[in-house]
Structures are given as C-alpha cells and as structure tokens.
Design a protein around this motif. Structure first.
Motif, PDB file in Angstrom:
ATOM      1  N   SER A  47       5.966 -43.410  -8.647  1.00  8.71           N
ATOM      2  CA  SER A  47       7.302 -42.852  -8.890  1.00  8.71           C
ATOM      3  C   SER A  47       7.248 -41.354  -9.180  1.00  8.71           C
ATOM      4  CB  SER A  47       7.996 -43.574 -10.046  1.00  8.71           C
ATOM      5  OG  SER A  47       7.234 -43.452 -11.233  1.00  8.71           O
ATOM      6  N   ARG A  48       6.171 -40.897  -9.773  1.00  5.06           N
ATOM      7  CA  ARG A  48       6.063 -39.476 -10.120  1.00  5.06           C
ATOM      8  C   ARG A  48       4.807 -38.885  -9.480  1.00  5.06           C
ATOM      9  NH1 ARG A  48       8.728 -36.720 -14.136  1.00  5.06           N
ATOM     10  NH2 ARG A  48       7.910 -34.644 -14.604  1.00  5.06           N
ATOM     11  N   PHE A  81       9.969 -40.005  -4.291  1.00  5.38           N
ATOM     12  CA  PHE A  81       9.345 -39.856  -5.598  1.00  5.38           C
ATOM     13  C   PHE A  81      10.026 -38.708  -6.344  1.00  5.38           C
ATOM     14  CE2 PHE A  81       6.034 -40.208  -2.230  1.00  5.38           C
ATOM     15  CZ  PHE A  81       5.696 -41.538  -2.394  1.00  5.38           C
ATOM     16  N   HIS A  82       9.718 -38.630  -7.646  1.00 10.68           N
ATOM     17  CA  HIS A  82       9.988 -37.388  -8.353  1.00 10.68           C
ATOM     18  C   HIS A  82       8.768 -36.513  -8.117  1.00 10.68           C
ATOM     19  CE1 HIS A  82      11.329 -34.638 -11.507  1.00 10.68           C
ATOM     20  NE2 HIS A  82      10.039 -34.534 -11.807  1.00 10.68           N
TER      21      HIS A  82
END
Length: 245
Positions: A47-48, A81-82
């Motif tokens: 996610s990051r 994603f971030h």
C-alpha cells in the motif's frame, strides 16, 4: 419516382452493423507484450511505496527526473499505492547499492523499512533515451517487498515511436484514456512530445502492476471504440456546419 427520406436516428441504426463489422479487428486486440515480472500475491499487499528517483545511464538527468515524476503521478491517480519519491542520495539509502541485481540482505531491508516507513521500495534506471524525431526510452524498474526482500514486480523494456505497434498504441492511449480532451493532434503529441510520450509509457507500465492485467479483456472496445469514434465525428460535423451558417 419517389424519394424516401430516412430519419437520422434510423440511419444511424442502419449504419451500426457496418461500424461493428469495420471494428472486427478490435476483437482480437491484445495487451502490449512488455517484458515484465509480477507476483500477484505479493503486490496485493503493498500500500505504501518509496520510489527512488530513476538513475540516469545515458546523460539526460532532467528526462530521468521527469520520468520519475510522471510514473509517480500515474500510480497515484490510478490508486495503485501511496507513493513518495526520494532522491538516490537520501541519507537512509547511502549504504544501499541501487543498481545491483542481487538480492538485498535482511539487514538492509529492515533498515530501509524502519527509516522510510513503507511496505516496498521501487527503484531502477533509465537505460536509454533518444529525443524526437524517433523518440525512444528504455526503463528498468524493480519493486521489492521490504518484509522479506521478495521481488514482486519488475519491468525491463524499451518504447520506440518508430515502431508502428508502439505508435498505434500511443494513439489508442490518447483516444481511450484521454477521452474528455482527445483530438488527433494531441495523439500526435504523444509521438512528438517527450512529456506526452512519457505519459503513455507511464500508463503502460502502471497497467502491468494490476494483478488482473495479464488477463485483462479488451473486447469491450469491439463496440465502444468505433461508436465513440462515430459519435465524435458526428459532433465535429455538426459543429463545422453551424460555423458555416
């Protein structure tokens, strides 16, 4: 002799089978065959991401920087994603060899993950570049999971506007993805303009990050693309007709 006037709406429906037949080739359209690796299971849990600015192997640092920013923007807009960009000179990366192909040690991975607070690190280099005419760009990128050092995605390919298949994909990209602002001149800018070309390349790269992209169906364009082309041509025709009055 009698002259029968066919209403416009009816005539459009009469033309529909012709349009569909003309678009028959679209049914067999395949996604571009890029040289990629993807671990669907691994990429779903990311996610990051920290994106290390692309290294420049060919003497165009400004182009490499712009390519980094365009890729980051595309990932963010598509919600993959971030993403945070960091320079290769970042203090937390000073002891990490960003161009080696060998696996990283557990100690290296733990250090990066703690310092940058991310799930994965994306890095690579611009391996080739040629400006217009005949714009070309080569990229090598890797996405590594910082939990275990597993490679979860990679691309190593070259995009060349002198390749007819690439030029055709650029035009499709501008028609399909830039539909609200599309016009043929802007599609040509994807070939002539470095920034336009980089948007296209970034789109194709980020598409390969999607777990479903390997089996992505493109049959929707069998009906959708020719009908949108027909509609846009009609819109332009009536606009020109009003201008002439």
């Amino acid at each position: 002799m009698f002259c029968v006037r066919v209403p416009l709406k009816i005539s459009m429906w009469v033309l529909l089978p012709v349009l569909v037949l003309a678009a028959g080739c679209e049914l067999t359209e395949k996604p571009p065959q890029l040289n990629i690796y993807r671990n669907d299971r691994g990429i779903k849990h990311v996610s990051r991401v920290v994106f290390v600015q692309l290294a420049d192997d060919v003497g165009y640092p400004a182009i490499a920087q712009r390519m980094t920013e365009t890729l980051c923007d595309t990932m963010q807009r598509q919600g993959r994603f971030h993403v945070d960009i960091v320079p290769a000179t970042h203090s937390d990366l000073r002891d990490l060899d960003m161009i080696k192909r060998e696996p990283y040690t557990i100690a290296e991975l733990i250090s990066i993950r703690k310092s940058l607070r991310c799930d994965a690190i994306l890095f690579g280099r611009m391996s080739s570049y040629r400006p217009y005419p005949g714009t070309q760009i080569g990229l090598f990128l890797r996405l590594v999971d910082l939990k275990d050092g597993e490679l979860i995605w990679a691309v190593d390919d070259v995009w060349d506007t002198t390749d007819r298949k690439v030029a055709k994909r650029i035009k499709r990209f501008y028609f399909d993805e830039m539909r609200d602002t599309y016009d043929p001149a802007k599609a040509e800018m994807g070939i002539m303009s470095t920034s336009g070309f980089q948007k296209f390349v970034s789109y194709e790269i980020v598409e390969t990050m999607k777990p479903t992209s390997k089996t992505k169906s493109r049959t929707k364009y069998f009906f959708e693309r020719p009908m949108r082309k027909f509609g846009r041509h009609q819109k332009q025709f009536w606009h020109n007709a009003r201008e002439d009055l």
